[in-house]
Write a protein that holds these residues in place. Sequence first.
Motif, PDB file in Angstrom:
ATOM      1  N   CYS A  54      72.712  31.870   1.916  1.00  0.00           N
ATOM      2  CA  CYS A  54      73.216  32.486   0.686  1.00  0.00           C
ATOM      3  C   CYS A  54      73.701  31.456  -0.321  1.00  0.00           C
ATOM      4  N   GLY A  55      73.874  30.215   0.095  1.00  0.00           N
ATOM      5  CA  GLY A  55      74.299  29.173  -0.828  1.00  0.00           C
ATOM      6  C   GLY A  55      75.799  29.105  -1.051  1.00  0.00           C
ATOM      7  N   LEU A  56      76.591  29.747  -0.179  1.00  0.00           N
ATOM      8  CA  LEU A  56      78.036  29.810  -0.381  1.00  0.00           C
ATOM      9  C   LEU A  56      78.658  28.429  -0.558  1.00  0.00           C
ATOM     10  N   THR A  57      78.339  27.497   0.312  1.00  0.00           N
ATOM     11  CA  THR A  57      78.991  26.186   0.239  1.00  0.00           C
ATOM     12  C   THR A  57      78.550  25.404  -0.992  1.00  0.00           C
ATOM     13  N   TRP A  58      77.353  25.664  -1.453  1.00  0.00           N
ATOM     14  CA  TRP A  58      76.909  25.050  -2.710  1.00  0.00           C
ATOM     15  C   TRP A  58      77.698  25.659  -3.879  1.00  0.00           C
ATOM     16  N   ILE A  59      77.936  26.961  -3.824  1.00  0.00           N
ATOM     17  CA  ILE A  59      78.679  27.627  -4.896  1.00  0.00           C
ATOM     18  C   ILE A  59      80.116  27.106  -4.950  1.00  0.00           C
ATOM     19  N   SER A  60      80.779  27.039  -3.818  1.00  0.00           N
ATOM     20  CA  SER A  60      82.195  26.655  -3.805  1.00  0.00           C
ATOM     21  C   SER A  60      82.410  25.225  -4.254  1.00  0.00           C
ATOM     22  N   THR A  61      81.387  24.376  -4.149  1.00  0.00           N
ATOM     23  CA  THR A  61      81.495  23.000  -4.629  1.00  0.00           C
ATOM     24  C   THR A  61      80.813  22.813  -5.980  1.00  0.00           C
ATOM     25  N   GLY A  62      80.421  23.899  -6.625  1.00  0.00           N
ATOM     26  CA  GLY A  62      79.862  23.820  -7.967  1.00  0.00           C
ATOM     27  C   GLY A  62      78.449  23.286  -8.044  1.00  0.00           C
ATOM     28  N   GLN A  63      77.714  23.323  -6.951  1.00  0.00           N
ATOM     29  CA  GLN A  63      76.322  22.868  -6.947  1.00  0.00           C
ATOM     30  C   GLN A  63      75.417  24.083  -7.176  1.00  0.00           C
ATOM     31  N   LEU A  64      75.447  24.560  -8.401  1.00  0.00           N
ATOM     32  CA  LEU A  64      74.845  25.865  -8.683  1.00  0.00           C
ATOM     33  C   LEU A  64      73.329  25.824  -8.719  1.00  0.00           C
TER      34      LEU A  64
END
Length: 925
Positions: free
Chosen positions: A735-745
């Motif tokens: 789902c990309g959660l860890t990318w989202i939380s670190t702003g790697q959109l």
Amino acid sequence: MGVQGLAAVLGRGIAGEVDASARRRAEYSSDASNYRVLPAAVVFPRGAEDVARTLEFARGDGLSVTARGAGTSVAGNAIGPGIVVDFSRYMNGIGELDPGQRTARVQPGVVLGELQRKAAVHGLRFGPDPSTQNRCTLGGMIGNNACGPHAVAWGRTSDNVRELRILDGTGAERTLAADPSVIPGLPEFTRAGLAVIRTELGRFDRQASGYGLEHLLPERGSAVAKSFVGTEGTCGLLLEATVDLVPLPRATVLTVLGYPDIATAADDVAAVMACDPIAVEGIDARLVDIVRVHRGATSGVPELPRGSGWLFVESAGDTPAEAYAAAEKLCRTVDALDSRIVTDPGAAAALWRIRAEGAGLAGRTPAGHPAWPGWEDAAVPPEHLGAYLRDFATLTKDHGVDGLLYGHVGDGCIHVRLDLPIADAPQRFRNFIQDATELVVRYGGSLSGEHGDGRARSELLSIMYSQDALDAFAGYKALFDPDDVLNPGVLVAPRPIDADLRLVGVRPIGTDGFAFPHDNGDITTAVHRCVGIGKCRADTRATGGFMCPSYLATADEKDSTRGRARVLQEVVRGALPWSSEAVAESLDLCLSCKACRSDCPAGVDLATYKSEALYRRYRHRPRPIDHYALGWLPRWLGVAGRMPRAANALAEIGWLRRIALRAGGIDPRRAVPRLADRTFRRSWHDRGDSDGAPEVLLWIDTFTDTFDPEIAQAAVQLMESLGYRVRMPRRRVCCGLTWISTGQLDGARARLRATLTELDEHVRGGGIVVGLEPSCTAVLRSDLPELLPDDPRAAATAAAVRTLAEFLAEQPNWRPPPRPGQSVVVQPHCHHHAVIGFDVDRQLLASMQINVTEVTGCCGLAGNFGMQSGHYDISVAVAENGLLPALRNADDDSILIADGFSCRTQAMQLSGRRGQHLAQFLLGE
């Protein structure tokens, strides 16, 4: 001298703190009003000596001084260009509470809710109770002469103040009580002004505009302390107050009266008041509708009597029977369409919450436009209120503005926030305010009924009062503050109402990352959702809710949702760059828990703003190492999951683990969670067709797959027992959660597109997707359509996603197994609470006949936050707000239910208590 030099010099002279950083000045540039004034510095005094030295320094350097409590002033009363003194951080004690004398001696920064809790032990309370009582301070209430719904019984703050210890504008300490001679020249001033004071002031209870000079009259006791209340910090700095307490009613009953509209309800106020209520509040139907929309179908808004306008009337008695009899008499006396007497305390509390949340929920009109204070709390004599409201409705229609009405109908005071054209048409804004002023003056009313005049209305006092009255105000201030050091521009020699408006000059800048669908696709609009209500500063440990965990841990405005929003507002106006240290410091301790998304009445979503800010700062640039270590965690777990035994063995070598964690930007005090010997995906085998059984797709997130595959196995067993064929995505998608939380959109979008491709066929066929990890499920429900708004598959997929509890609740023939007597501690995941809501899970557990202790607040680990270097201590402090005390108080045989991997990890690492997922608990594992 620059601001940093100012802070250094002043800081050497006081025991408290001085901060002139760009970040701190941004945080204190506004209160809950429409105004923005950057201070030169902010001081956090630890005692009266610090306040005196600050004032002395300011006088010597030609700086103004503005007092501030919780910063919830809606008229711009708590901002200023010089030194802002925040009393709430350290000067917040209760010196003495005397039940015999029914008094309390308090410092200015004490929160009203804290005083109420301590007084309640003795059967007492402070009478006035504004809707912000869980964060507003006594100093602020004294500054604004705050009221609240119970003012009809116990009066305003001025009616409940006995003695005040202050520093006047010259630095002299004064003790104000009932002797006017304590202020040189005050007796002579009063004698000279008797005529104007008697004819223009104190005409009705809610005449709050201007100074309360009527209290100086001999027939009113020559009460100088009471006259000081409502001076909005322009006459002195409060050091200590002795206030009166009143007995708690022994029994109360709430009656809800229904009327065709709010104006008709106001017409009936005389009949209501004849029944001696202790509270009378008016609510408009459109506000109730907004509450229902914002809180959802399970919001708990009880059924209301027929009508489109209601009065909430509280009656009291020595016994429940007496209170109920008073309510019955009320129903017989009034001319309402319908009525309902509410005896259940829970239902009554739910009704009162509509009113308490009105200030925030009214921040949007029914059409969804931002609504602002500015004409927030005008009051007229109650006998004129119905007519005034009808004329006010015509006025707003003529000016093309709209808003939601609520307020203290028994006192003639009405609150409203309007979609005023502050940003794009300041002249239209000024024209409306002037016309509204003339309307309220025609009815013999007051521009302010309880919030003070501040920057929002002081200029307009010349319409309400004669020049003689204005001269009296100036003369009164001069006795206390002859050099106009204290809160200049307010009440006397006022700033124009259209000066210093926060939104003037602010322009949309669009978005690079999230779509911000509720804010016209613009992050400028999004961050200006924060109007400063300050609910994020409330102690939710006593009142429920999850916002704001970092503020609860630090008690620093920097770590409140509001403080962060203020810094981002400076960024979008171009005053600070995205890459500034101020932004980094402001967002550092944001847990990205998303609690503000649901708990903030204005709908501020700092987790999304933080992700957007990180994206803008680091896009195409090198990032902090933990963004790669934790932001790319699913990649690393995909590798480690192929050799779990070796990975676990290496993690158990202490020195190696510490070196590796430090290298990855992770706090070495953290243990590394143990990988499962075999991932769920590697052990899964599709059972094939099941004679036409309905299919459900189980979303296998990285955390469940690699750390807790037994949770997925329990979920499969549950769903198969209901006759479903369980499938899972054929490919390993994320789902990309860890990318989202670190702003790697960009990386998050790539993973979400792959997810949509994998789920598309199932979703197009009407299939359901069940998620087990709340944070990942919340991404699919919320972040997915906001990151891929132009992909038609996104909205359909989001609508198809369910939590396990939601899926089970949709099964008509399924009931959870009863487990009477079992005790459980439940830790709702923050994203579950904020995005999905926990009501379905709560109802499921309640139906099992178990004893439930539900933790309020974040666990403190919050995904990558608690793992990052520098966050460990705050992570533990947040856990101490709710999770850890609940586990310590639980019986040994209690079971911890925590669907979130972070929540279970935090509990295990800090308490040794192993948690279960709901799926495991339902199977009795």
